[in-house]
Design a protein around this motif. Structure first.
Motif, PDB file in Angstrom:
ATOM      1  N   ALA A 417       0.832  -1.202   0.000  1.00 35.79           N
ATOM      2  CA  ALA A 417       0.000   0.000   0.000  1.00 35.79           C
ATOM      3  C   ALA A 417       0.868   1.254   0.000  1.00 35.79           C
ATOM      4  O   ALA A 417       0.574   2.237  -0.699  1.00 35.79           O
ATOM      5  CB  ALA A 417      -0.940  -0.016   1.193  1.00 35.79           C
ATOM      6  N   ARG A 418       1.945   1.255   0.785  1.00 35.89           N
ATOM      7  CA  ARG A 418       2.836   2.413   0.823  1.00 35.89           C
ATOM      8  C   ARG A 418       3.525   2.613  -0.515  1.00 35.89           C
ATOM      9  O   ARG A 418       3.738   3.741  -0.965  1.00 35.89           O
ATOM     10  CB  ARG A 418       3.882   2.252   1.926  1.00 35.89           C
ATOM     11  CG  ARG A 418       3.312   2.320   3.338  1.00 35.89           C
ATOM     12  CD  ARG A 418       4.402   2.350   4.380  1.00 35.89           C
ATOM     13  NE  ARG A 418       3.856   2.118   5.710  1.00 35.89           N
ATOM     14  CZ  ARG A 418       3.802   0.928   6.301  1.00 35.89           C
ATOM     15  NH1 ARG A 418       4.303  -0.149   5.676  1.00 35.89           N
ATOM     16  NH2 ARG A 418       3.275   0.803   7.496  1.00 35.89           N
ATOM     17  N   ALA A 419       3.874   1.505  -1.168  1.00 36.71           N
ATOM     18  CA  ALA A 419       4.519   1.613  -2.478  1.00 36.71           C
ATOM     19  C   ALA A 419       3.559   2.185  -3.513  1.00 36.71           C
ATOM     20  O   ALA A 419       3.950   2.986  -4.371  1.00 36.71           O
ATOM     21  CB  ALA A 419       5.018   0.241  -2.921  1.00 36.71           C
ATOM     22  N   ALA A 420       2.288   1.790  -3.433  1.00 36.38           N
ATOM     23  CA  ALA A 420       1.298   2.270  -4.398  1.00 36.38           C
ATOM     24  C   ALA A 420       0.926   3.722  -4.156  1.00 36.38           C
ATOM     25  O   ALA A 420       0.670   4.480  -5.098  1.00 36.38           O
ATOM     26  CB  ALA A 420       0.049   1.390  -4.341  1.00 36.38           C
ATOM     27  N   ASP A 421       0.882   4.123  -2.886  1.00 35.05           N
ATOM     28  CA  ASP A 421       0.470   5.478  -2.521  1.00 35.05           C
ATOM     29  C   ASP A 421       1.292   5.927  -1.323  1.00 35.05           C
ATOM     30  O   ASP A 421       0.876   5.788  -0.170  1.00 35.05           O
ATOM     31  CB  ASP A 421      -1.025   5.496  -2.190  1.00 35.05           C
ATOM     32  CG  ASP A 421      -1.528   6.896  -1.865  1.00 35.05           C
ATOM     33  OD1 ASP A 421      -0.804   7.863  -2.131  1.00 35.05           O
ATOM     34  OD2 ASP A 421      -2.653   7.013  -1.346  1.00 35.05           O
ATOM     35  N   PRO A 422       2.484   6.474  -1.559  1.00 39.06           N
ATOM     36  CA  PRO A 422       3.385   6.835  -0.451  1.00 39.06           C
ATOM     37  C   PRO A 422       2.785   7.824   0.535  1.00 39.06           C
ATOM     38  O   PRO A 422       3.226   7.897   1.686  1.00 39.06           O
ATOM     39  CB  PRO A 422       4.593   7.440  -1.179  1.00 39.06           C
ATOM     40  CG  PRO A 422       4.551   6.848  -2.556  1.00 39.06           C
ATOM     41  CD  PRO A 422       3.100   6.697  -2.874  1.00 39.06           C
ATOM     42  N   ALA A 423       1.777   8.577   0.128  1.00 36.40           N
ATOM     43  CA  ALA A 423       1.187   9.563   1.031  1.00 36.40           C
ATOM     44  C   ALA A 423       0.199   8.941   2.006  1.00 36.40           C
ATOM     45  O   ALA A 423      -0.222   9.583   2.968  1.00 36.40           O
ATOM     46  CB  ALA A 423       0.470  10.647   0.213  1.00 36.40           C
ATOM     47  N   GLY A 424      -0.186   7.694   1.782  1.00 33.19           N
ATOM     48  CA  GLY A 424      -1.195   7.057   2.619  1.00 33.19           C
ATOM     49  C   GLY A 424      -0.624   6.451   3.887  1.00 33.19           C
ATOM     50  O   GLY A 424       0.591   6.304   4.052  1.00 33.19           O
ATOM     51  N   GLN A 425      -1.525   6.095   4.798  1.00 33.91           N
ATOM     52  CA  GLN A 425      -1.161   5.432   6.053  1.00 33.91           C
ATOM     53  C   GLN A 425      -1.938   4.117   6.115  1.00 33.91           C
ATOM     54  O   GLN A 425      -3.047   4.064   6.654  1.00 33.91           O
ATOM     55  CB  GLN A 425      -1.502   6.312   7.253  1.00 33.91           C
ATOM     56  CG  GLN A 425      -0.727   7.608   7.322  1.00 33.91           C
ATOM     57  CD  GLN A 425       0.756   7.378   7.580  1.00 33.91           C
ATOM     58  OE1 GLN A 425       1.143   6.448   8.289  1.00 33.91           O
ATOM     59  NE2 GLN A 425       1.594   8.212   6.992  1.00 33.91           N
TER      60      GLN A 425
END
Length: 449
Positions: A417-425
């Motif tokens: 998930a972090r790789a797909a959307d680094p801004a997410g938690q």
């Protein structure tokens, strides 16, 4: 973004090289469809099934769960397709053929995809699982998200239980109908009457205890909306207040108005509680301790109220309506292609325990090796981040490519998930849902009324 916009299902023409393609059109059924193909298409098409649209509401075509996910997916090269379904409401008999017809439109224009994945949110998770079980040759894998994977019969039975408890314990002489509504007006009238009963009961300790009991029969979580305070393990009052809000929403639409629309399709009432032991159901609930504490605080006898529930006149189903709902909206658990199902832990509308129901069916059908389930620790219905959705998609793709499941645990999914959307938690956790209170699937014929 360059657009090739088709307002009608004209004969497809090839997209210009190096351009993104956007297509809107209508199927012969009248359903709208929507197709987006990036210039650098990676060969995978994602067939998205949208959630429940109440009868009479706007019904546009959708091909992604949200704007953020759509943008990330197009940037990664995925083709996105989906339809509106020809009708609104409990439209599974339109949704499945319309989705497959949309796939046909895509194929006629762009050729057969290297890989096709069906995915969908909420009611669209039911549509996705129906496609996975009944049309496995059309897809390579499936990803229901916050889906009604317990199927239609179980859903409407479990929607009946809380309002049956509310009527029996709070308004036994009210005459409020719970099923078999002749029209939408009758259902809305019943919803208004029950809403008044619940709002009045919330003003007293005894009423709050009984509302908590009704919520427990639906496994409404004690933290189910991001705007709510997250209660402590023994903060029974806050837990109940949070459940009250969700239960009020259930009463206002799904339990009455949406039920009536589904009954009109099924040709009668598809729900029953004959033979149900509500004492046993409560003991299996995730909020049993809260209910017992609130009953004690209110000076009420839980044993007496459960006895009243168990001796109250029961509601029988229309066999023909059960047959229709079973044929169209219940599941066998038989998978031929891999399925990864994800759910939020704080879902009040489609409680996370529905995942236990589908796991039960898949195990009975011998399909458990094809099924994986993962959980996001957050309140609300379908409140995944874009990164969490893409993480599940990528894990499913790896299974399709390799022929075996890789790591679908929370650490691995959060890393994806972090790789797909680094801004997410990302918030995937290790979690095992409790048993679903009233499972019904075609792999267990003894469950019929």
């Amino acid at each position: 973004m360059a657009l090739a916009l088709l307002a009608a299902p004209a004969t497809p023409v090839g997209a210009a090289a190096g351009t993104d393609t956007h297509i809107e059109g209508r199927l012969p059924s009248g359903a709208a469809y929507l197709i987006d193909v990036p210039a650098d298409w990676n060969g995978t098409v994602l067939l998205f099934s949208h959630g429940y649209t109440p009868a009479g509401s706007p019904n546009p075509a959708q091909n992604a769960p949200g704007t953020a996910a759509k943008e990330l997916l197009l940037n990664e090269g995925y083709a996105l397709i989906g339809s509106s379904y020809a009708t609104t409401g409990w439209a599974v008999t339109d949704a499945v053929p319309d989705q497959l017809a949309t796939l046909d439109v895509f194929t006629s224009r762009f050729g057969k995809a290297r890989r096709t994945i069906a995915w969908g949110s909420s009611y669209g998770g039911l549509v996705t699982t129906a496609i996975a079980e009944r049309h496995p040759g059309r897809i390579d894998g499936s990803l229901p998200m916050c889906g009604l994977v317990h199927g239609g019969v179980a859903n409407w039975n479990n929607t009946l239980d809380p309002v049956f408890a509310l009527k029996t314990l709070l308004a036994p002489d009210s005459g409020i109908a719970l099923t078999s509504f002749p029209d939408r007006t009758a259902a809305a009238t019943a919803a208004d009457a029950m809403t008044n009963v619940v709002s009045t009961a919330q003003q007293t300790g005894q009423g709050r205890a009984r509302i908590a009991l009704a919520a427990a029969l639906h496994n409404i979580p004690v933290w189910n909306d991001a705007s709510q305070p997250r209660p402590g393990l023994t903060d029974w009052d806050t837990q109940q207040a949070n459940q009250y809000r969700a239960l009020s929403g259930l009463v206002q639409l799904p339990a009455f108005v949406w039920r009536q629309e589904a009954e009109s399709r099924a040709g009668g009432s598809m729900s029953w509680n004959t033979g149900v032991d509500y004492s046993a159901m409560l003991r299996r609930s995730t909020t049993y301790k809260e209910v017992t504490a609130l009953y004690k605080k209110a000076g009420l006898s839980l044993r007496n109220d459960l006895a009243a529930l168990n001796r109250a006149p029961r509601i029988a189903a229309d066999p023909a309506a059960v047959d229709w709902m079973s044929r169209t909206s219940a599941f066998t658990g038989k998978l031929r292609k891999p399925e990864l199902s994800i759910h939020t832990t704080g879902d009040a509308l489609v409680p996370v325990q529905v995942e236990s129901a589908y796991h039960r069916a898949a195990t009975a059908a011998g399909s458990a090796p094809l099924l994986r389930q993962a959980y996001v620790d957050t309140p609300g219905h379908c409140t995944f981040s874009a990164g969490e959705q893409l993480a599940a998609l990528h894990a499913l793709e790896d299974r399709i490519t390799s022929g075996r499941w890789g790591d679908t645990g929370p650490l691995a999914l959060n890393t994806r998930a972090r790789a797909a959307d680094p801004a997410g938690q990302p918030r995937y956790i290790r979690y095992t849902p409790a048993p679903y209170p009233r499972p019904y699937d075609l792999a267990h014929p003894a469950d019929r009324p």
